[in-house]
Scaffold this motif. Structure first.
Motif, PDB file in Angstrom:
ATOM      1  N   TRP A 201      42.259  44.335  32.494  1.00 36.17           N
ATOM      2  CA  TRP A 201      40.882  44.563  32.047  1.00 36.17           C
ATOM      3  C   TRP A 201      39.854  44.013  33.035  1.00 36.17           C
ATOM      4  N   ILE A 204      39.756  46.700  35.891  1.00 37.41           N
ATOM      5  CA  ILE A 204      39.088  47.927  35.432  1.00 37.41           C
ATOM      6  C   ILE A 204      37.609  47.684  35.181  1.00 37.41           C
ATOM      7  N   THR A 208      34.694  49.519  37.494  1.00 37.10           N
ATOM      8  CA  THR A 208      33.800  50.488  36.838  1.00 37.10           C
ATOM      9  C   THR A 208      32.366  49.992  36.769  1.00 37.10           C
ATOM     10  N   ALA A 285      37.864  45.686  28.704  1.00 35.68           N
ATOM     11  CA  ALA A 285      37.193  46.128  29.932  1.00 35.68           C
ATOM     12  C   ALA A 285      35.809  46.668  29.651  1.00 35.68           C
TER      13      ALA A 285
END
Length: 406
Positions: A201, A204, A208, A285
């Motif tokens: 997490w 990610i 992002t 995440a």
């Protein structure tokens, strides 16, 4: 006569020039010696100053570590006191639960004496705190044979009192085991689940978040914000059951649940943990995407960022080299606290995926009214959060020394 005078004058001049050359050489040598001595002195001063700085930093770090460790122990002791007062001062009597049926007053008195619940509350608290550091002893042989409830050592052939070695977080009279052993036997499952999901997490979420901030207003930004909103608002049990239904029932890619020890079957260990990892990673995440995006947008508006971009430095290099280290400071804080809390027991995820970790142990203790286990697991979870916070503070001194205050 004139010839002799010329010869004498030339000899005098030669002697004077030779004397001058010798004195000049001596001055040069003296100057070189002085320069060498000065260089040696300067280098030694620099080395001594550097050594003093290293020693000073080491002393400061050790002082910081000792202070934070002492404060962590103090906080943990206060938490233990509060937990004891909350759970052991309840109207429910643990001895009554362990007494069994029929429970006569004499039998209840023996059970209370064995468990130590007949003592005043301050004496029980002292015994509990002392047991954490030095261990403790429960009951005597005569009291021991008086306990006959299920799982409370009824009819045992033991000839001595129960010895709970340190760190003693209590004794489960329901399972007839030390609470510390119960926690350690379940902690492997929870640690495997928590650490793998945490690594997923944070990777990610940070990736992002950086992409969303660097492409503000784009399709990627809108998509990541929408997905993070879904992840934040979705309950863990719902996502977990949908994942089992999709990838374990309809598409039998992963097992439906359970846990396999890594030493027994590494591939089976990975297969049983991959789906819970993905579920926890996607849910957590979402927070890290929002957090990273918000701080990255703030950093991109700073003057030093505009200056670096104006000098012609590539935008990717500016983000990764200058902005990202500053963004990682709040992410590091959140990551340490989340990991510490998850190590204390992923209650819902463990129950959904049928894993016998600390979360399941905590739920079972609530179901069976096993106060010793309930207090022990809660205290252990609090200790993990405190240790995680201490590790984050130590990491801060290496990432950004300005953020650490001794």
């Amino acid at each position: 006569m004139r010839y002799k005078e010329n010869i004498s004058n030339s000899d005098t001049k030669n002697s004077n020039s030779s004397t001058k050359n010798i004195s000049d050489k001596q001055n040069v040598n003296n100057t070189q010696k002085n320069n060498m001595q000065q260089n040696i002195s300067n280098s030694s001063n620099k080395e001594s100053a550097q050594n003093s700085r290293v020693i000073s930093k080491t002393v400061d770090f050790l002082t910081f570590l000792i202070k934070r460790s002492a404060s962590a122990v103090l906080v943990l002791t206060l938490i233990a006191v509060v937990l004891f007062l909350i759970f052991f001062m309840l109207p429910a009597n643990p001895a009554q639960l362990a007494c069994g049926k029929p429970c006569t007053p004499e039998r209840l008195a023996r059970v209370s004496a064995f468990m130590g619940t007949d003592a005043p509350w301050y004496e029980q608290l002292g015994n509990y705190i002392r047991g954490i550091f030095f261990g403790r002893e429960f009951g005597t042989n005569s009291a021991y044979t008086g306990i006959s409830s299920a799982g409370a050592a009824a009819g045992s052939a033991a000839s001595a009192a129960i010895i709970c070695s340190s760190p003693c977080l209590g004794w489960s009279f329901t399972l007839n085991e030390p609470v510390t052993d119960l926690i350690m036997s379940r902690f492997t499952v929870t640690a495997s689940l928590a650490i793998g999901a945490a690594l997923l997490w944070v990777i990610i979420g940070v990736v992002t978040g950086v992409i969303s901030a660097s492409k503000e207003g784009s399709l990627f930004d809108r998509a990541f914000r929408a997905l993070s909103s879904i992840g934040i608002s979705s309950p863990a049990y719902l996502i977990g059951m949908l994942a089992i239904l999709a990838f374990a029932v309809y598409l039998p890619i992963f097992p439906t649940g359970g846990y396999v020890n890594f030493s027994d079957n590494p591939l089976g260990w990975l297969q049983h943990l991959l789906l819970p990892w993905i579920v926890l990673a996607l849910l957590n995440a979402a927070y890290y995407t929002r957090l990273t995006r918000a701080h990255m947008l703030d950093e991109l508006q700073q003057d030093y960022m505009r200056t670096a971009l104006a000098k012609g430095m590539p935008r990717t290099k500016v983000i990764t080299r200058h902005a990202l280290p500053n963004v990682m400071l709040p992410v590091l804080t959140m990551f340490g606290l989340d990991l510490g809390g998850l190590l204390g027991g992923a209650v819902i995820t463990e129950r959904v995926f049928s894993m016998q970790g600390l979360g399941s142990l905590l739920l079972d203790s609530v179901k069976n009214l096993d106060l010793q286990v309930l207090v022990g697991v809660t205290l252990f979870a609090a200790a993990l959060v405190i240790v995680a916070n201490l590790i984050v503070d130590i990491c801060y001194r290496f990432v950004d020394p300005r953020a650490a205050v001794c």
